[in-house]
Design an enzyme around this catalytic site. Sequence first.
Site, PDB file in Angstrom:
ATOM      1  N   LYS A 140      59.901  63.745 142.132  1.00 29.02           N
ATOM      2  CA  LYS A 140      59.043  64.098 143.283  1.00 29.02           C
ATOM      3  C   LYS A 140      59.457  65.447 143.873  1.00 29.02           C
ATOM      4  CE  LYS A 140      56.374  63.665 147.009  1.00 29.02           C
ATOM      5  NZ  LYS A 140      56.523  62.609 148.010  1.00 29.02           N
ATOM      6  N   VAL A 141      60.759  65.672 144.029  1.00 34.23           N
ATOM      7  CA  VAL A 141      61.238  66.929 144.597  1.00 34.23           C
ATOM      8  C   VAL A 141      60.887  68.096 143.675  1.00 34.23           C
ATOM      9  CG1 VAL A 141      63.286  68.235 145.283  1.00 34.23           C
ATOM     10  CG2 VAL A 141      63.044  65.848 145.974  1.00 34.23           C
TER      11      VAL A 141
END
Length: 302
Positions: free
Chosen positions: A170-171
């Site tokens: 996600k990051v």
Amino acid sequence: MTTTRIALCGLGQMGLPVAGRLATAHDVLAYDISVERRAMAEAHERVTTTDRLDDLAACDTIVLCLPNPAVSRSVLGDLAGTISQGTLVVETSTVLPTDVREWATLLAPAGARVLDAAILSGVAQMESGTATLLVGGSTTDVESARGVLDALGGAGWSRFGDLGTGMAAKVVNNGVAHAVMVVLVEAFAMARAEGVDLADVAAVLERPDGGLVRPLTHRVMERVARGEYEGGMPLEAARKDSTLALAMAQRSGTPLFATQAAQSVYDLALAAGLGRADYAAVATLWEGWAGAPLTFEARTGS
């Protein structure tokens, strides 16, 4: 359809639709410090709320949807003394991989477990049941959370690996999205300064052979994945094109930040003797800096 009661901590912008999605398959006990947000959550059938955080400890599964890592850490610190053995904490807040691993260490003495289930999608997708989840954790814990993951990940969910890998994905995704946003704004500002119709620029960029899509589908998914840099567009030619973009922007007075930073990478690659390699060979710089290969088995249709 399971009727197991699920605890939810956090009823903010994303937390409220998370409560609604969980309530399609489970009874939900939700906590938030805001009286107003609790009242809004109770509009959903099967959702009840509490003003006591400790009440969540009575549930076997606790979902976190909080604004930042510090709040998650504080909540779990408060729950650590009352949480039951075998409780599964599902962290959906956007935090670092090291954070969820810290949560696991924090809760280990109580016999509780942690799973990261990063929400790739936005609020609208969660509300409509079309959100995607990026999951990290042991296969056993993932299987235990299947009912929660199915309820939240209407468009699907994928296990990326051990604890923290979902958050890492996600990051990475967000980092790309936010950097690309700057590049796109720079591009459209350059086009506007030169009198080019912005709709035409958008149409070019979204083409399969356009500058937004092809670097991923060809240069990364094919060349970097295989470590093949012979032939193709020489890096020295890509550097020349980047130089032209900088020159055009300078003449029109259009500030470029991300594009200027990218030019520095091409300068370094040229100095490293990569001028005749395909410009995807910039990946080899990071392989050297990080000491790890960037080759991988690309999957089509993913």
